[in-house]
Design an enzyme around this catalytic site. Structure first.
Site, PDB file in Angstrom:
ATOM      1  CB  SER A   1      -0.970  -0.165   1.104  1.00 54.85           C
ATOM      2  OG  SER A   1      -1.809   1.087   1.109  1.00 54.85           O
TER       3      SER A   1
ATOM      4  CG  HIS B   1      -5.704  -2.027   0.082  1.00 56.76           C
ATOM      5  ND1 HIS B   1      -4.944  -1.798  -1.200  1.00 56.76           N
ATOM      6  CD2 HIS B   1      -5.154  -1.559   1.192  1.00 56.76           C
ATOM      7  CE1 HIS B   1      -4.035  -1.168  -0.722  1.00 56.76           C
ATOM      8  NE2 HIS B   1      -3.921  -0.822   0.778  1.00 56.76           N
TER       9      HIS B   1
END
Length: 703
Positions: free
Chosen positions: A563, A678
């Site tokens: 991320s 994610h």
């Protein structure tokens, strides 16, 4: 001074023109790989399939991969993992995934039974069965039960792991979804109970009623039995907001409730209003804060900024108590009371609220601490430290809002996690669950070291290494960090790391660079926006210290981040390619000139900056890995991976970066999982697979 300012703006404009000429405009007009931003199309699917086949032909064929996958699956599905407790009205709930229940089950038992060696769980909801019946790829996203009877619950389900969810009302007593109960179709949305028959809901009510980052900004009141189009608007944010406007319910142990609506004008700034069925009333709290709970008539907030009220300045990083009656009556005359005030090396962690006390976790030079705080009759608070191991991470798990018990977890790199049952009345913490050892930790040592960044800042990092290691620079080493959004990176026990890396002679390093929250808001602010290069310099300084100390050399040094951490290691790849031989870039941001146009990217302008501002755009261009890749430069072969269902960062960054690497003739590996959101995996086996790919990659590159 005016002339200097004009010169600076002219210089910035010149830089921007040069960047546009080299890299294309922010709308992608000159980007040959813009088509890879299509989330799903036949040509994108074919490109991803071809890339996956190419990468898996390398990694799956490596002799270590089958063993790596077997270990990751074994530990991920192990039945002796600690079941994480969720306390709900006298019961303990737990969401559990294993080989028999890959999607997971929600199960419950009593607290006494939970603390026994072998709890007798009752399965309340079987997500695998629900997914089969619905024909959906459901992924569990959480449960929120009503504040009156605690029997009706809003269950959030995601398709494939994306952030968008479907919300359905579930009855804990019958173990079934409620006929004609509350149902909110798929979307990025938020719901909170107002009472047993009323919700406050924030969602995309009509097409387009979302912010630029895709979050809802209109909160409406929805009564049981009403169609969605009959819901009544309560409060409206603005489409220009970075985050959602969403309802929040705070409860205390005596049945008191406080319904709030929180508008995210930026990622870190929020306006909060109280709603009691009439017009919302704004609360006079500072915009940079965290809502930490409600105890009696006291609201608890954590400060992310200094706050001066009634002539007193409260420092960022403090935990304050405010009388609820003062919040709307006369905000200018509020009398906040400090509960926790950090020292120069300290940072506020989490807050758990019991009936009469609160538990506060914190960091002291990245070492875990905990204390029980008790409100006193004069309005102040007393603090009693909870005895915990000296070099450990202490995390808040959950608390009984109607009783005295709170659960804490204690862990470190070499000590398996222990779950403590803390009696806040007596201050006694009793171990009730202990995870088994997954590797022989006696062979290793952990050191906390510090190095100096180029601007003179001391940067701490942890090294996990073999006790008898030779400092000859030949040790395979993986360096990881996050360094963003005020998040903290702390030591934790990882059996897979032990089995697949440490036992093979590897060294693991965790860096606490600026941009994180290890030393509170000031540590985060130091690397926010156009100051972000400080985080990247901190990370490189740690690497150079490892090399100077003989722990490793660039030939044996790899880095990993996901991320925002994926952006971090992507920057390191292009800024300092000579320092690394492996770069694991997971679910990353990489095109910083277009990140605001991709998925939820517009919500992070307060962290990274915006291309709409010339100075910030020039800085974003200077750090953007996608913009800064150069032909003719020798880069180590990176592993770049993402997931199709990541609707937060989006798979577009990783795809385009891989395409540009290919365009310029650089070696690379790219993999895109079709599910996982994610988080990189929606069940234990999916997470084990990507973990096995990562360790195989590091073993191949650094061994």
């Amino acid at each position: 001074m005016g002339g200097v300012g004009r010169w600076w703006r002219t210089a910035v404009a010149a830089v921007v023109v040069a960047v546009i000429a080299a890299c294309g405009t922010s709308d992608g007009a000159q980007d040959p790989h813009l088509w890879l931003e299509e989330l799903d199309s036949p040509r994108v699917r074919q490109w991803v399939a071809d890339q996956n086949a190419r990468t898996l032909d390398v990694l799956e064929r490596h002799p270590n991969f089958p063993g790596n996958l077997a270990v990751a699956r074994e530990l991920g599905n192990s039945p002796d993992r600690i079941p994480v407790p969720r306390l709900e009205h006298g019961r303990v709930g737990n969401f559990w995934q294993d080989a028999e229940h890959p999607r997971g089950i929600w199960r419950e038992t009593t607290r006494a039974d939970y603390e026994s060696p072998q709890p007798n769980w009752t399965t309340v909801l079987d997500l695998d069965a629900v997914a089969r019946a619905d024909g959906k790829n459901w992924v569990w996203k959480g449960i929120d039960c009503d504040p009156v009877r605690h029997t009706r619950c809003l269950v959030r389900l995601s398709e494939g792991g994306e952030d968008a969810v479907t919300v359905r009302e579930f009855d804990r007593t019958t173990g079934a979804f409620v006929d004609n109960g509350f149902t909110l179709p798929r979307g990025k949305q938020y719901a909170a109970w107002l009472d047993l028959d009323t919700l406050l809901v924030s969602r995309e009510w009509r097409p387009g009623e979302v912010t630029a980052s895709g979050y809802p900004y209109i909160v409406k009141q929805l009564r049981r039995g009403q169609p969605l189009d009959a819901a009544v608007e309560v409060l409206r944010g603005d489409p220009a907001d970075e985050l959602a406007t969403q309802p929040v319910l705070l409860e205390d142990g005596a049945g008191g409730r406080m319904s709030l609506i929180r508008r995210g004008t930026t990622f870190f700034e929020h306006e909060v209003s109280r709603f009691d069925g009439r017009a919302p009333e704004p609360l006079g709290i500072p915009p940079k804060h965290d809502l930490e709970g409600l105890i009696g008539d006291r609201l608890l907030i954590g400060l992310r900024q200094d706050w001066t009220v009634a002539g007193v300045t409260h420092a960022a990083g403090s935990l304050l108590s405010l009388r609820v009656a003062e919040l709307t009556a006369d905000p200018g005359r509020m009398r906040p009371v400090p509960v926790y005030v950090p020292g120069p090396r300290e940072a506020l962690g989490s807050v758990l609220v019991t009936r009469d006390r609160i538990v506060v976790t914190s960091l002291d030079d990245v070492r875990g601490r905990a204390a029980v705080h008790t409100p006193l009759p004069d309005g102040t608070w007393s603090a009693a430290p909870v005895p915990v191991p000296e070099n450990a991470t202490v995390e808040a798990v959950d608390a009984d809002a109607a009783g005295d018990i709170a659960y804490l977890s204690v862990t470190s790199f070499l000590t398996p996690t222990t779950l403590l049952s803390l009696d806040t009345a007596s201050g006694v913490a009793t171990p009730v669950k202990m995870a088994p050892a997954r590797f022989d930790s006696s062979r290793y040592v952990v050191e906390q070291r510090k190095t100096t960044s180029p601007d003179g800042t001391s940067v701490p990092y942890f090294v996990v290494r073999p006790a008898g290691m030779a400092f000859d620079g030949t040790n395979p080493t993986v360096l990881s960090a996050y360094g963003g959004f005020g998040s903290v990176s702390t030591p934790g026990y990882d059996g897979v790391l032990g089995r697949l890396w440490l036992e093979r002679g590897g060294v693991y390093v965790l860096a606490n660079i600026r941009g994180g929250g290890e030393y509170g808001p000031r540590w985060h602010e130091a690397a926010r926006g156009v100051h972000r290069q400080r985080a990247y310099d901190d990370f490189a300084a740690v690497a150079q210290d490892l090399i100077a100390g003989g722990i490793t050399t660039p030939r044996h040094l790899g880095i990993q981040g996901g991320s925002n951490g994926g952006l971090l290691v992507g920057v390191q790849l292009v800024q300092r390619p000579h320092l690394w031989n492996a770069v694991d870039i997971a679910v990353p941001l990489l095109d910083m000139l277009r990140y605001e146009e991709i998925a939820a990217g517009a919500s992070w302008v307060d962290e990274y900056g915006t291309v709409a501002d010339p100075e910030q755009r020039a800085f974003l261009a200077s750090i953007s890995p996608y913009a800064q890749l150069k032909p003719g430069v020798v880069y180590p072969e990176p592993l770049v991976w993402t997931t199709t269902t990541d609707d937060r960062v989006g798979p577009q960054h990783a795809r385009k970066f891989a395409a540009r690497l290919a365009e310029q003739g650089h070696p690379y590996l790219f993999y895109e999982a079709t599910r996982g959101g994610h988080g990189g995996g929606s069940n234990n086996d999916e997470r084990a697979y990507t973990t096995a790919l990562e360790y195989t990659y590091f073993q191949r590159q650094l061994g």
